[in-house]
Design an enzyme around this catalytic site. Structure first.
Site, short mmCIF file in Angstrom:
data_model
loop_
_atom_site.label_atom_id
_atom_site.label_comp_id
_atom_site.label_asym_id
_atom_site.label_seq_id
_atom_site.Cartn_x
_atom_site.Cartn_y
_atom_site.Cartn_z
CG ASN A 135 -6.61 -1.49 1.29
OD1 ASN A 135 -5.90 -0.96 0.43
ND2 ASN A 135 -6.11 -2.01 2.40
CB CYS A 188 -0.93 -0.01 1.21
SG CYS A 188 -1.90 -1.51 1.30
CG HIS A 237 -3.43 2.95 2.63
ND1 HIS A 237 -3.85 2.67 1.35
CD2 HIS A 237 -3.48 1.77 3.31
CE1 HIS A 237 -4.13 1.39 1.26
NE2 HIS A 237 -3.92 0.82 2.44
O1 UT7 Z 1 -3.73 -1.83 3.59
C1 UT7 Z 1 -2.75 -2.35 4.44
C2 UT7 Z 1 -3.05 -2.17 5.84
N1 UT7 Z 1 -4.24 -2.87 6.21
C3 UT7 Z 1 -4.94 -2.45 7.21
O2 UT7 Z 1 -4.60 -1.44 7.74
C4 UT7 Z 1 -6.11 -3.28 7.67
C5 UT7 Z 1 -6.15 -3.23 9.16
N2 UT7 Z 1 -7.18 -4.04 9.78
C6 UT7 Z 1 -8.50 -3.78 9.75
O3 UT7 Z 1 -8.96 -2.93 9.00
C7 UT7 Z 1 -9.38 -4.50 10.73
O4 UT7 Z 1 -8.56 -5.20 11.63
C8 UT7 Z 1 -10.40 -5.49 10.09
C9 UT7 Z 1 -11.49 -4.72 9.39
C10 UT7 Z 1 -9.71 -6.41 9.12
C11 UT7 Z 1 -11.05 -6.33 11.19
O5 UT7 Z 1 -11.67 -5.47 12.18
P1 UT7 Z 1 -11.36 -5.71 13.74
O6 UT7 Z 1 -12.17 -4.73 14.45
O7 UT7 Z 1 -9.87 -5.67 13.92
O8 UT7 Z 1 -11.96 -7.14 13.97
P2 UT7 Z 1 -11.23 -8.47 14.51
O9 UT7 Z 1 -10.27 -8.99 13.48
O10 UT7 Z 1 -10.72 -8.24 15.87
O11 UT7 Z 1 -12.46 -9.44 14.57
C12 UT7 Z 1 -13.57 -9.23 15.47
C13 UT7 Z 1 -14.62 -10.27 15.21
C14 UT7 Z 1 -14.07 -11.70 15.15
O12 UT7 Z 1 -15.00 -12.57 15.75
P3 UT7 Z 1 -14.80 -13.08 17.26
O13 UT7 Z 1 -13.48 -13.79 17.26
O14 UT7 Z 1 -14.80 -11.85 18.11
O15 UT7 Z 1 -15.98 -13.97 17.48
C15 UT7 Z 1 -14.02 -12.01 13.68
O16 UT7 Z 1 -14.12 -13.37 13.38
O17 UT7 Z 1 -15.25 -10.05 13.95
C16 UT7 Z 1 -15.24 -11.26 13.19
N3 UT7 Z 1 -15.17 -10.92 11.77
C17 UT7 Z 1 -16.28 -10.70 11.02
N4 UT7 Z 1 -17.59 -10.72 11.32
C18 UT7 Z 1 -18.46 -10.43 10.33
C19 UT7 Z 1 -14.06 -10.75 11.00
N5 UT7 Z 1 -14.43 -10.43 9.75
C20 UT7 Z 1 -15.79 -10.39 9.75
C21 UT7 Z 1 -16.74 -10.10 8.75
N6 UT7 Z 1 -18.04 -10.13 9.07
N7 UT7 Z 1 -16.39 -9.79 7.49
#
Ligand code: UT7
Length: 338
Positions: free
Chosen positions: A290, A119, A260
């Site tokens: 993204n 990115c 970004h």
């Molecule tokens: O471009 C390069 C740099 N990239 C980034 O900067 C991306 C950075 N990361 C993010 O944007 C976020 O971490 C995400 C959007 C990918 C995820 O959001 P989060 O608030 O960090 O969620 P998490 O990974 O901590 O997951 C929370 C919960 C999990 O369930 P449990 O374990 O709490 O039961 C996941 O399994 O959300 C669940 N989950 C979803 N639920 C519904 C993960 N993806 C999804 C989904 N729909 N698509």
């Protein structure tokens, strides 16, 4: 003693290309266990654009580049270096996508190469272009960030497939003797200690094409989302604070902060830490998702096309991505307003 005037690098023009097909959150609800509500709340993304099956990174890059060259008011023949940032090249790993784009534009016998900085790729290219121009080696450099990210996304993995989109952006960076047009500063850095935060394991020397690659989906992007999120907020904020401080510029003097576009929550957290208003922060993640190396030039193109970006306006770019890599840049827009 030399009497020649110093040469500066200036950001002359911007162009972008967005593929036609749209993938909405409602579409994704039918593909994986997710909801529109979750995606919007956690990422701010409503839709993303996906390239057609026979539309490649080079096609999108060439379209964005053609527009940038037209808007720079120069001929194709004037371009003396073509650089492409991508982690979804047409081919892993040769020929470079920059070579293919050059051919599609009718630019021949000109140096062309790709870089891989995920990115951060576009801002990395800006630093390379600045160095080439200020050293006197080149005069008009075409820089392109282009991604067909859908080619490495696993559309059964809800943690990644909701995030990424396809697209391209390009700019012409030209030599100038006018200091007020010059790119002011660029800070670019990396730390391979976090290499496993964002990985596309195959194909490569570690995992050449094999049945294992297919069976284990090693050709798809893997991300430690939450860890990446936390580090992104910290690094992006620190990066911007540093570049502003070093150059004696206050965040309120920046009309266009262009971070970004990975996640609205990251952008909001960084914007708030820097005391930026909503008017200052450019936001396109909602409609494009993204798009990796294409994200920043696509966002610049958006404010150019909507008439918000005027000649001489100061832009602050800030990016973070796989590698891990990060970079910030402070520069005026040296092209004509739309
Ligand atoms: O471009 C390069 C740099 N990239 C980034 O900067 C991306 C950075 N990361 C993010 O944007 C976020 O971490 C995400 C959007 C990918 C995820 O959001 P989060 O608030 O960090 O969620 P998490 O990974 O901590 O997951 C929370 C919960 C999990 O369930 P449990 O374990 O709490 O039961 C996941 O399994 O959300 C669940 N989950 C979803 N639920 C519904 C993960 N993806 C999804 C989904 N729909 N698509």
């Amino acid at each position: 003693m030399s009497t020649s005037k110093p040469i500066y690098a200036s950001f002359r023009s911007i162009g972008a290309y967005v593929p036609e097909k749209i993938l909405t959150n409602a579409d994704l609800e039918k593909m994986v266990d997710t909801t529109d509500d979750w995606i919007v709340k956690r990422t701010g993304i409503n839709k993303r654009h996906i390239a057609a099956a026979d539309e490649y990174t080079s096609d999108m890059g060439a379209k964005a580049a053609k527009l940038a060259i037209e808007r720079a008011g120069i001929s194709m023949e004037a371009i003396d270096l073509v650089l492409c940032a991508t982690v979804t090249p047409d081919y892993f790993n040769m020929p470079s996508t920059a070579c293919i784009i050059s051919d599609k534009l009718g630019i021949h016998n000109v140096q062309a190469f790709d870089i891989s900085a995920a990115c951060s790729g576009f801002v990395y290219l800006l630093s390379i272009a600045k160095a080439f121009i200020e050293s006197g080696m080149k005069k008009n450099i075409l820089i392109i960030g282009a991604e067909k990210f859908s080619s490495v996304v696993d559309y059964t993995d809800r943690t990644t497939c909701i995030l990424f989109g396809d697209g391209a952006g390009a700019a012409v960076i030209s030599a100038t003797e006018n200091k007020s047009e010059a790119i002011i500063d660029i800070h670019a850095s990396a730390d391979g200690a976090y290499a496993d935060f964002l990985v596309t394991p195959a194909p490569g020397a570690v995992y050449p094409a094999s049945q294992q690659v297919i069976d284990e989906g090693l050709n798809f992007v893997k991300m430690k989302g939450n860890e990446t999120f936390k580090l992104a907020v910290k690094t992006l904020t620190k990066d911007v604070q540093e570049i502003l401080e070093v150059n004696g510029i206050s965040s309120e003097d920046i009309p266009h902060f262009i971070p970004h576009q990975a996640n609205y929550r990251i952008i909001k957290a960084v914007g708030d830490a820097l005391k930026m208003t909503d008017e200052q922060v450019v936001l396109t993640v909602g409609k494009y998702g993204n798009t990796s190396a294409a994200s920043i030039p696509m966002a610049i193109n958006d404010i150019y096309e909507s008439g918000r970006l005027k000649k001489g306006d100061l832009m602050l770019l800030d990016t973070f991505g796989g590698g891990l890599t990060w970079a910030s840049a402070l520069l005026p827009f040296a092209g004509d307003s739309k």
